[in-house]
Structure formats: structure tokens, C-alpha cells
Design a protein around this motif. Structure first.
Motif, short mmCIF file in Angstrom:
data_model
loop_
_atom_site.label_atom_id
_atom_site.label_comp_id
_atom_site.label_asym_id
_atom_site.label_seq_id
_atom_site.Cartn_x
_atom_site.Cartn_y
_atom_site.Cartn_z
N ALA A 100 -0.68 -10.27 -9.91
CA ALA A 100 -1.14 -9.03 -10.53
C ALA A 100 -0.99 -7.88 -9.55
CB ALA A 100 -2.59 -9.16 -10.98
N ASN A 101 -0.86 -6.72 -10.12
CA ASN A 101 -0.77 -5.47 -9.38
C ASN A 101 -2.08 -5.21 -8.63
OD1 ASN A 101 -1.60 -2.36 -10.19
ND2 ASN A 101 0.43 -2.55 -9.29
N ASP A 102 -1.99 -4.58 -7.46
CA ASP A 102 -3.22 -4.38 -6.65
C ASP A 102 -4.24 -3.45 -7.33
OD1 ASP A 102 -1.55 -2.21 -6.27
OD2 ASP A 102 -1.70 -2.20 -4.08
N ALA A 103 -3.76 -2.47 -8.08
CA ALA A 103 -4.70 -1.58 -8.78
C ALA A 103 -5.42 -2.36 -9.89
CB ALA A 103 -3.98 -0.38 -9.37
N ASP A 104 -4.71 -3.29 -10.52
CA ASP A 104 -5.33 -4.12 -11.54
C ASP A 104 -6.37 -5.04 -10.91
OD1 ASP A 104 -3.87 -3.05 -13.58
OD2 ASP A 104 -2.32 -4.57 -13.54
N CYS A 105 -6.04 -5.59 -9.73
CA CYS A 105 -7.01 -6.44 -9.04
C CYS A 105 -8.23 -5.63 -8.63
CB CYS A 105 -6.36 -7.09 -7.81
SG CYS A 105 -5.19 -8.38 -8.28
N PHE A 106 -8.00 -4.40 -8.19
CA PHE A 106 -9.12 -3.51 -7.87
C PHE A 106 -10.01 -3.33 -9.09
CE2 PHE A 106 -10.53 0.87 -8.57
CZ PHE A 106 -11.47 0.99 -7.57
N ALA A 107 -9.38 -3.07 -10.25
CA ALA A 107 -10.15 -2.81 -11.48
C ALA A 107 -10.97 -4.04 -11.87
CB ALA A 107 -9.21 -2.41 -12.61
N ILE A 108 -10.36 -5.22 -11.75
CA ILE A 108 -11.09 -6.42 -12.17
C ILE A 108 -12.22 -6.74 -11.19
CG2 ILE A 108 -9.69 -8.29 -11.18
CD1 ILE A 108 -9.83 -9.40 -14.18
N ALA A 109 -12.02 -6.44 -9.92
CA ALA A 109 -13.09 -6.62 -8.93
C ALA A 109 -14.26 -5.69 -9.24
CB ALA A 109 -12.57 -6.37 -7.52
N GLU A 110 -13.96 -4.44 -9.54
CA GLU A 110 -15.03 -3.47 -9.84
C GLU A 110 -15.75 -3.84 -11.15
OE1 GLU A 110 -16.50 -0.85 -8.27
OE2 GLU A 110 -15.40 -1.69 -6.57
N ALA A 111 -14.97 -4.35 -12.12
CA ALA A 111 -15.60 -4.71 -13.40
C ALA A 111 -16.53 -5.91 -13.23
CB ALA A 111 -14.52 -5.02 -14.44
N ARG A 120 -18.71 -2.66 -20.76
CA ARG A 120 -17.70 -3.43 -21.51
C ARG A 120 -16.30 -2.92 -21.21
NH1 ARG A 120 -17.91 -3.77 -27.52
NH2 ARG A 120 -16.13 -5.07 -27.01
N VAL A 121 -16.15 -1.59 -21.08
CA VAL A 121 -14.83 -1.02 -20.85
C VAL A 121 -14.84 -0.29 -19.50
CG1 VAL A 121 -12.99 0.46 -21.74
CG2 VAL A 121 -14.50 -0.74 -23.34
N VAL A 122 -14.08 -0.81 -18.56
CA VAL A 122 -14.04 -0.26 -17.20
C VAL A 122 -12.63 0.19 -16.89
CG1 VAL A 122 -14.38 -0.79 -14.75
CG2 VAL A 122 -15.86 -1.86 -16.47
N PHE A 123 -12.48 1.46 -16.53
CA PHE A 123 -11.18 1.91 -16.05
C PHE A 123 -11.29 2.12 -14.55
CE2 PHE A 123 -7.72 4.84 -15.08
CZ PHE A 123 -6.68 4.13 -15.66
N GLY A 124 -10.63 1.27 -13.78
CA GLY A 124 -10.64 1.41 -12.33
C GLY A 124 -9.50 2.32 -11.91
N ALA A 125 -9.80 3.37 -11.18
CA ALA A 125 -8.77 4.33 -10.78
C ALA A 125 -8.58 4.31 -9.27
CB ALA A 125 -9.15 5.74 -11.23
N ILE A 126 -7.33 4.39 -8.86
CA ILE A 126 -7.00 4.52 -7.44
C ILE A 126 -6.53 5.95 -7.21
CG2 ILE A 126 -5.43 3.78 -5.60
CD1 ILE A 126 -7.23 1.53 -6.33
N ILE A 127 -7.14 6.63 -6.25
CA ILE A 127 -6.68 7.96 -5.85
C ILE A 127 -6.58 7.93 -4.33
CG2 ILE A 127 -7.06 10.45 -6.00
CD1 ILE A 127 -8.97 9.96 -8.35
N GLY A 128 -5.36 7.84 -3.86
CA GLY A 128 -5.17 7.70 -2.42
C GLY A 128 -3.71 7.91 -2.09
N SER A 129 -3.10 6.90 -1.43
CA SER A 129 -1.67 7.04 -1.13
C SER A 129 -0.87 7.07 -2.43
CB SER A 129 -1.19 5.91 -0.22
OG SER A 129 -1.51 4.68 -0.79
N GLY A 130 -1.45 6.58 -3.50
CA GLY A 130 -0.88 6.74 -4.84
C GLY A 130 -1.99 7.00 -5.83
N VAL A 131 -1.60 7.32 -7.08
CA VAL A 131 -2.58 7.45 -8.15
C VAL A 131 -2.26 6.36 -9.17
CG1 VAL A 131 -3.45 8.92 -10.02
CG2 VAL A 131 -2.86 9.94 -7.81
N GLY A 132 -3.19 5.44 -9.36
CA GLY A 132 -2.94 4.33 -10.28
C GLY A 132 -4.24 3.87 -10.90
N GLY A 133 -4.18 2.73 -11.57
CA GLY A 133 -5.41 2.24 -12.17
C GLY A 133 -5.19 0.98 -12.97
#
Ligand SMILES: [Zn+2]
Length: 305
Positions: A100-111, A120-133
Motif C-alpha cells: 500500500a501507498n504510504d499516505a494510505d498507510c498513514f490514513a489507516i494508522a490514524e483511523a 466512521r469516515v476518516v480522511f488522512g491528509a499529508i502536507i509536507g514534501s508532497g500533498v497526498g492522502g
């Protein structure tokens, strides 16, 4: 038991996971960049160190898999770039492999374990060297094959007339090949490019945020524009997904005031009214990729049983 990995361009970090609350790190090793056999050997050595027979392997990578062909796009690790990573690793390791993509792993860890717990619905966002989620609904990552869902940072959607008074902002070239991405204006490097464009001043993103915190005029103009450009697409993501919490990770999330400014701008642009912060700092700040991979692997394993 599963073995999970967070694989980046410098190091391969592994861990043994028995349960979400029981993830034990294994020694990290340098990432072989050019030699796939050496790359596989590092995974084998780490698995051997786990001291058991894992039911599956779950991997977080800084890249995506093509949903149709399975080919990996991992620009900074040439020996896996372009490979059908899951199939090749399953053949080499003789174990089920989840990537899995690292931003997806981040989101599932936060959820599962972070700021998204209880939502129930978590959107994990990355704002740093890139913008993803990444998007997690009822504990499940919405991205079963690939890594493109949740990529709100790319696409020519960045506003080109913004700020107060309004200024014309060019559609900056993005690393993804498109122009005018949120990533190209609002990632750390994007913010630096924007500041250079506005003021002819070469500052780091940390310096720009520090200047804004101190009330410095040029930095404030840059940050006002970044917040304005980032808030609309993020608000749209929230309207579309119904996310009730947006944990944010990545280097720029270290500034609480920057996140608070984004939160205020986003909450002013969505339909649902929240009387609490919606865009919040991530809580799983230590090894989110590894934790997310562990949760993915444990969930997949559990579903199989
Ligand atoms: Zn882009």
C-alpha cells in the motif's frame, strides 16, 4: 502474526505485528536501490529475524501500484520501479504480500490508532514534501488495489487568482507531470516556489511559516495564499466523502498554527457545520507507515480466517 515493512529510499524498516497494540520493530536496514535480489534478501533476513512464520507480509511504499497492471511507480527505488511488485514478491517469498501507498498507510494508522479513532469516515491528509492522502471508511481503506484514491494533491485545480488583494498565481509545474496541482503550490517545495515567485526571496518552508507566525508581511502573504489554495480542494474532499475528521501528517503539519489556519478556512467552505476542529494534527507520529501496514496486514489476515 504478520511482518510489516515501511520501505523508503534510504531504509527498510520492519516490524512483527501480533495485534494493533502489539507491533514490535525489527532492526532497520539500508534499502538496496539497484538490485532486486538484494532487495528481496533484506526482506527475507528481516522475516527470519521475526522468529516466526508470518501469515502475510504487508508493505508501505512511497509510490503507487497501477490498478490494472500491478506495476509499481516508486521513483526513488529503481529496482522495484515498474515491477509487478505484489506478484514478484509473492513468488520470491512464497507468502501473501500486501502493498500500500504510504499516505494510505498513514490514513489507516490514524483511523485505527490515532486522531481518527471513533470516526466512521476518516480522511488522512499529508502536507509536507508532497500533498497526498487516504480515505478509510468503517476501518477499511478505500483503495483495495493501487494507490490513487485519496490523491487530492494532484490535478490542475489550484486557484490562479487568490489572496487579499487578489493576485495572479501561475500554474506551477508539478513533479507528477501536470501543472497547477495543489502539490505544486502547497507542498513544502511548492510554498517555497510561491514565496520566490511573490517576493523574489529564497526561504525554506519552515522559515516562511516562522515569519508568518511572527507577523512578517511577505511570509504572511505567502501563507494566506497557500491556505486559500489548499482549503477549497480539501473542503470538496470533505463534502464528497463525508469525513468527520482529517488527521494531518507530513512535515508542514508540525506547525499547529498553520493547521489551525487551514482548519478554519476549510470549515468555512464546507456544507456541514462543525463546532470543533476538523483538520487536526495526526497522533501516530512515530512510524505511521509501519503501523498502517501492520493494521492492513492484520485486517487482511483476520478477514481470511
Ligand atoms: Zn501534480
Amino acid at each position: 502474526m504478520i511482518v510489516c515493512f515501511d520501505i523508503g529510499g534510504t531504509a527498510i524498516k520492519g516490524a512483527v505485528a501480533h495485534a494493533p497494540e502489539d507491533v514490535r520493530p525489527l532492526p532497520r536496514r539500508p534499502t538496496p536501490l539497484q538490485d532486486f535480489d538484494a532487495f528481496v534478501q533484506v526482506l527475507r533476513d528481516t522475516i527470519a529475524e521475526s522468529g516466526g512464520a508470518p501469515e502475510c507480509i504487508a508493505i508501505s511504499i512511497a509510490g503507487v501500484l497501477d490498478p490494472d497492471s500491478g506495476a509499481a511507480t516508486v521513483a526513488n527505488i529503481p529496482c522495484i520501479h515498474g515491477r509487478r511488485l505484489v506478484a514478484d514478491l509473492e513468488a520470491a517469498l512464497a507468502l501473501p504480500v500486501i502493498v500500500a501507498n504510504d499516505a494510505d498507510c498513514f490514513a489507516i494508522a490514524e483511523a485505527g490508532l490515532g486522531a481518527g479513532r471513533g470516526h466512521r469516515v476518516v480522511f488522512g491528509a499529508i502536507i509536507g514534501s508532497g500533498v497526498g492522502g487516504g480515505l478509510v471508511i468503517d476501518g477499511r481503506l478505500i483503495n483495495s488495489h493501487g494507490g490513487f484514491a485519496g490523491e487530492w494533491g494532484h490535478g490542475p485545480v489550484a486557484a490562479t487568482r487568490t489572496g487579499n488583494p487578489p493576485l495572479e498565481i501561475p500554474r506551477f509545474q508539478c513533479g507528477c507531470g501536470l501543472k497547477g496541482c495543489v502539490d505544486a503550490t502547497c507542498s513544502a517545495r511548492g510554498m517555497e516556489t510561491l514565496h520566490m515567485h511573490l517576493h523574489g526571496e529564497r526561504l525554506t518552508s519552515e522559515e516562511i511559516i516562522a515569519g508568518w507566525d511572527a507577523g512578517e508581511l511577505k511570509a504572511s502573504q505567502t501563507i494566506d495564499i497557500v491556505v486559500d489554495v489548499i482549503a477549497s480542494p480539501l473542503a470538496l474532499v470533505i463534502n464528497v466523502t463525508g469525513a468527520t475528521i482529517v488527521p494531518v501528517g507530513g512535515g508542514l503539519s508540525n506547525s499547529r498554527t498553520f493547521l489551525q489556519a487551514i482548519d478554519a478556512a476549510v470549515r468555512a467552505r464546507i456544507l456541514r457545520r462543525f463546532d470543533r476542529p476538523l483538520v487536526v494534527p495526526a497522533l501516530c507520529t512515530v512510524e505511521p507507515g509501519l503501523l498502517g501496514a501492520a493494521l492492513l496486514g492484520l485486517t487482511a489476515n483476520h478477514q481470511k480466517e
